[in-house]
Design a protein around this motif. Sequence first.
Motif, short mmCIF file in Angstrom:
data_model
loop_
_atom_site.label_atom_id
_atom_site.label_comp_id
_atom_site.label_asym_id
_atom_site.label_seq_id
_atom_site.Cartn_x
_atom_site.Cartn_y
_atom_site.Cartn_z
N SER A 115 0.81 -1.22 0.00
CA SER A 115 0.00 0.00 0.00
C SER A 115 0.85 1.27 0.00
CB SER A 115 -0.92 0.02 1.23
OG SER A 115 -0.15 0.09 2.42
N ASN A 116 2.19 1.12 0.11
CA ASN A 116 3.10 2.27 0.21
C ASN A 116 2.70 3.20 1.36
OD1 ASN A 116 4.73 1.58 -2.07
ND2 ASN A 116 3.12 2.36 -3.41
N ALA A 117 2.12 2.61 2.40
CA ALA A 117 1.62 3.41 3.52
C ALA A 117 2.75 3.91 4.41
CB ALA A 117 0.64 2.58 4.34
N LEU A 226 -12.95 -12.57 5.08
CA LEU A 226 -12.11 -11.60 4.39
C LEU A 226 -11.39 -10.70 5.38
CD1 LEU A 226 -14.31 -10.17 1.47
CD2 LEU A 226 -12.51 -11.87 1.30
N GLY A 227 -10.16 -10.33 5.05
CA GLY A 227 -9.44 -9.31 5.79
C GLY A 227 -9.33 -8.08 4.90
N VAL A 228 -9.95 -6.98 5.30
CA VAL A 228 -9.98 -5.76 4.50
C VAL A 228 -9.04 -4.73 5.14
CG1 VAL A 228 -11.41 -3.95 3.50
CG2 VAL A 228 -12.37 -6.24 3.87
N ALA A 229 -8.05 -4.28 4.40
CA ALA A 229 -7.11 -3.26 4.88
C ALA A 229 -7.65 -1.89 4.52
CB ALA A 229 -5.73 -3.47 4.28
N VAL A 230 -7.81 -1.02 5.53
CA VAL A 230 -8.38 0.31 5.33
C VAL A 230 -7.43 1.33 5.96
CG1 VAL A 230 -10.39 1.79 5.70
CG2 VAL A 230 -10.69 -0.68 5.48
N ASP A 231 -7.18 2.43 5.24
CA ASP A 231 -6.29 3.45 5.78
C ASP A 231 -7.08 4.55 6.49
OD1 ASP A 231 -7.30 5.17 3.85
OD2 ASP A 231 -5.52 5.13 2.59
N ARG A 232 -6.36 5.54 6.99
CA ARG A 232 -6.97 6.60 7.79
C ARG A 232 -7.94 7.45 6.99
NH1 ARG A 232 -5.10 8.38 12.68
NH2 ARG A 232 -3.29 7.05 12.38
N ASP A 233 -7.77 7.50 5.66
CA ASP A 233 -8.65 8.28 4.81
C ASP A 233 -9.89 7.51 4.38
OD1 ASP A 233 -6.91 10.47 4.88
OD2 ASP A 233 -5.72 9.67 3.21
N GLY A 234 -10.01 6.27 4.85
CA GLY A 234 -11.18 5.45 4.49
C GLY A 234 -11.05 4.73 3.18
N ALA A 235 -9.84 4.71 2.61
CA ALA A 235 -9.62 4.01 1.34
C ALA A 235 -9.29 2.54 1.60
CB ALA A 235 -8.48 4.68 0.57
N CYS A 237 -7.22 -0.49 0.97
CA CYS A 237 -5.86 -0.70 0.46
C CYS A 237 -5.61 -2.13 0.00
CB CYS A 237 -4.84 -0.34 1.54
SG CYS A 237 -4.96 1.35 2.12
N GLY A 238 -6.55 -3.01 0.27
CA GLY A 238 -6.36 -4.40 -0.13
C GLY A 238 -7.36 -5.31 0.55
N VAL A 239 -7.58 -6.46 -0.06
CA VAL A 239 -8.49 -7.47 0.47
C VAL A 239 -7.80 -8.82 0.43
CG1 VAL A 239 -10.72 -8.62 0.20
CG2 VAL A 239 -10.53 -6.18 -0.30
N GLN A 240 -7.80 -9.52 1.54
CA GLN A 240 -7.18 -10.84 1.64
C GLN A 240 -8.22 -11.88 2.02
OE1 GLN A 240 -4.05 -11.61 0.99
NE2 GLN A 240 -2.99 -9.63 0.98
N TYR A 241 -8.23 -13.00 1.29
CA TYR A 241 -9.08 -14.12 1.68
C TYR A 241 -8.41 -14.87 2.83
CZ TYR A 241 -12.74 -14.25 -1.90
OH TYR A 241 -13.84 -13.98 -2.67
N LEU A 242 -9.06 -14.91 3.97
CA LEU A 242 -8.55 -15.66 5.12
C LEU A 242 -9.19 -17.03 5.21
CD1 LEU A 242 -8.64 -12.72 7.71
CD2 LEU A 242 -6.79 -13.40 6.18
#
Length: 303
Positions: A115-117, A226-235, A237-242
């Motif tokens: 995500s280049n976070a 699912l594992g959903v990665a969300v940043d501080r701006d609400g975007a 950043c990625g979805v992982q199947y768990l």
Amino acid sequence: MKKSSQAEQSYIQAGCALGIRYDGRGMDDFRAITIQNNIFPHVNGSSRVKIDSDVDIICSVKLEIADTLPSAPSSGYLAVNVDISPSCAIYTDEKSVQATSSSIAEHLEGMFVGSNALDLKQFSILKGKFCWVVHVDLLILSMDGNPLDACSIAAQVALHCTRIPRTEAIPGESGLLEDFEVIGDLAESTFVQAQGVPVFVTVAKVGSALLLDSSAAEQQCASCVLGVAVDRDGACCGVQYLKHGLLGNTDLSSCIQRATQAAAGIFQHLEKFNISMANAKGGTASASAAAPDAPFERLGLLV
């Protein structure tokens, strides 16, 4: 891991169909969360995150001097490691434990780097020569459900309180800057800029219901997690199947929307926690949640 009986799974599934979870929570409710920072004085940053008495994660961040990578001469790099404590009796064989810890580490490192976070240029010491390697080490002491959410929060808190020592370049015999020295004064160090680091929010599908912060028993009943990665701006950043399973486009959109809403509340209270940490002037801060829908509401300082 203890496997739920068929009767227990039927009970959980029937409750979810009615919008009722077996522990009394709503579909979007989190269990109470407690966080602490600076729990270890001998590392650059550290944290501990507990979710009720069910999940307990310790995170430490250590900076190590290394040669730069040829592919990134003006940046440092990240190394994530996850260990599961022997006291956390969730699996019967070592192979399953290693597979789980490796999977969590890959998800977290992928979130940080993909995500280049996290701006890795802040860990450069001498371009093309030396850099800081950021070791993010997590220890899972106990877990009930997928610990990815708690691990991402623990890493977020530990990185926020991590200090980068100031370095000073030293010219070599050629007159060029070829070496450096580390300034030991903590007052001259800088905090890691980690505001853009996302957090993971796990969403489980049980029947037609979508659950946040699912327990191990609920995940056994889930057709997909699912594992959903969300940043501080609400975007997102990625979805992982768990846990792989069929998931329609509508369900996927709903998962991302629910995760985004939950992450907004988490970041809001993490911001309060970071302010409390700043007021503690580098001391230890802690925060706890009195209710699942108000994580970290009560803020206290341990100085």
